[in-house]
Design an enzyme around this catalytic site. Structure first.
Site, short mmCIF file in Angstrom:
data_model
loop_
_atom_site.label_atom_id
_atom_site.label_comp_id
_atom_site.label_asym_id
_atom_site.label_seq_id
_atom_site.Cartn_x
_atom_site.Cartn_y
_atom_site.Cartn_z
N TRP A 48 0.83 -1.21 0.00
CA TRP A 48 0.00 0.00 0.00
C TRP A 48 0.86 1.25 0.00
O TRP A 48 0.51 2.25 -0.63
CB TRP A 48 -0.96 -0.03 1.19
CG TRP A 48 -1.83 -1.24 1.16
CD1 TRP A 48 -1.86 -2.27 2.05
CD2 TRP A 48 -2.77 -1.60 0.13
NE1 TRP A 48 -2.76 -3.23 1.65
CE2 TRP A 48 -3.33 -2.85 0.48
CE3 TRP A 48 -3.18 -0.98 -1.05
CZ2 TRP A 48 -4.28 -3.49 -0.30
CZ3 TRP A 48 -4.13 -1.62 -1.85
CH2 TRP A 48 -4.68 -2.85 -1.47
N ASP B 55 -1.48 6.73 6.47
CA ASP B 55 -2.59 5.87 6.07
C ASP B 55 -2.83 4.91 7.22
O ASP B 55 -2.05 4.00 7.46
CB ASP B 55 -2.20 5.11 4.79
CG ASP B 55 -3.25 4.09 4.38
OD1 ASP B 55 -4.28 3.94 5.07
OD2 ASP B 55 -3.02 3.40 3.36
N LYS C 239 -12.35 -1.74 7.91
CA LYS C 239 -11.60 -2.64 8.78
C LYS C 239 -11.97 -2.43 10.24
O LYS C 239 -12.44 -3.34 10.90
CB LYS C 239 -10.10 -2.45 8.54
CG LYS C 239 -9.71 -2.71 7.08
CD LYS C 239 -8.26 -2.42 6.80
CE LYS C 239 -7.95 -2.48 5.30
NZ LYS C 239 -8.09 -3.81 4.73
#
Length: 361
Positions: free
Chosen positions: A102, A172, A196
């Site tokens: 990511w 992030d 999540k």
């Protein structure tokens, strides 16, 4: 009704009380005779939902008035582009720390908008650890430092963040936001896809320090400008109303459970139980991440060969465990143990792992 033993990495498990409350209001929210997803986003009922969600997040994370809280769309993946579009000023350099796929994708998008540099990377070690960053010194050409706080694919997590004074720290936090205490004032911008720890997919939280909004240029596309959403309280266009409502319910549940302090203690307990089972297997199960970098949200591990892994995953599925496959890019196994995953489910998983090891031939 029997609930699955859900260890999916995302979209992930939601708290059962949240789902039950949503079910009760499904056809008739607050006496309106309409479901939440039928409400106008300009109605007083939805405005209250939107405001409550923001207030709850501010309270849980102790977010000061120096920050705007935005509810956007496009997931963390869109933030890979919005961050540099808004914050990477001409003539400046954006610095990135690579700790997994990511962060690689975030860097890839930033390169399209300006000059970038890799400050540190653990790619050579197959992203098994978090780099040690101490005494970082930036010159005036640095726009910001970006990192990914928790790496769902490789199972690593930052335990301590770089301490910066003159450069904004951008994070992030999609997969570990609200799982532990952080000092928001140490960050310039935090973003997180909800699917999540925060709620269902469809809404993305952005927490941005107000002075950074000045970097957003009028030449940006309207919908990709942070100032657009800050001025309109995230209601410039039709937002993902149902996702924001469920986000609000999840935040209410977190507060009712005792807030971040209780959730962090519970997450530490779950991670300790699972890693102990891995360590005590005498090499039958092998952790991917090194000890001081292990994630408390995504526990990644391997068995000694593909045949054993396939047998384990097949038996786990038959026993009712969902989502234990490792990411397709690296294989192996992964148990995601976010806030909503009960301790009891983790205990059941470790008991299954021990039983499988004992019976495997």
């Amino acid at each position: 009704m029997k609930r699955a033993l859900n260890f999916n990495a995302g979209p992930a498990s939601l708290p059962q009380p949240v789902l039950e409350k949503a079910q009760k209001t499904w056809m008739n929210y607050n006496g309106t005779g309409m479901a939440v997803m039928e409400l106008s986003h300009r109605s007083k009922e939805f405005e209250q939902i939107n405001n409550n969600a923001q207030l709850l997040l501010r309270r849980l994370m102790n977010i000061s008035d120096d920050y705007e809280v935005l509810f956007l769309q496009g997931g963390a993946s869109l933030q890979f582009s919005m961050v540099p579009m808004n914050l990477l000023e001409k003539g400046k350099t954006a610095y990135y720390v690579l700790t997994g796929s990511w962060s690689e994708k975030a860097l890839k998008e930033a390169k399209k908008h300006g000059k970038t540099k890799i400050l540190a990377s653990t790619k050579e070690d197959n992203y098994r650890s978090i780099p040690k960053l101490e005494n970082i010194q930036f010159t005036e050409e640095a726009a910001y430092l970006h990192l990914t706080s928790n790496n769902t694919i490789y199972g690593t997590e930052w335990s301590e963040y770089p301490k910066l004074t003159n450069v904004p720290l951008i994070a992030d936090m999609s997969s570990d936001i609200l799982s532990k205490h952080i000092n928001v004032s140490n960050f310039g911008l935090i973003y997180a896809g909800a699917q999540k720890n925060l709620g269902p997919s469809g809404v993305t939280v952005v927490i941005i320090r107000k002075d950074l909004l000045e970097r957003s240029q009028d030449s940006l596309p309207t919908m990709l400008n942070y100032r657009t959403h800050a001025k309109s309280k995230s209601l410039y266009n039709t937002p993902p109303t149902l996702a924001i409502y469920l986000l609000m319910l999840v935040l209410e549940w977190m507060e009712s459970e005792g807030g971040i302090k209780v959730l962090e203690e519970r997450n530490n307990e779950k991670a300790a139980i699972l890693y102990k089972a891995i360590e005590e297997s005498n090499g039958f199960y092998n952790p991917h991440a090194v000890l001081d970098s292990r994630s408390k949200m995504n526990v990644t591990f391997t068995l000694n060969n593909d045949e054993m892994t396939a047998a384990f995953l097949s038996a786990a599925k038959e026993a009712g465990f969902i989502g234990l496959n490792g990411h397709r890019s690296i294989g192996g196994c992964r148990a995601s143990i976010y806030n909503a995953v009960p301790v009891e489910h983790v205990i059941q998983l470790t008991e299954f792992m021990k039983k499988f090891q004992k019976n495997y031939r």
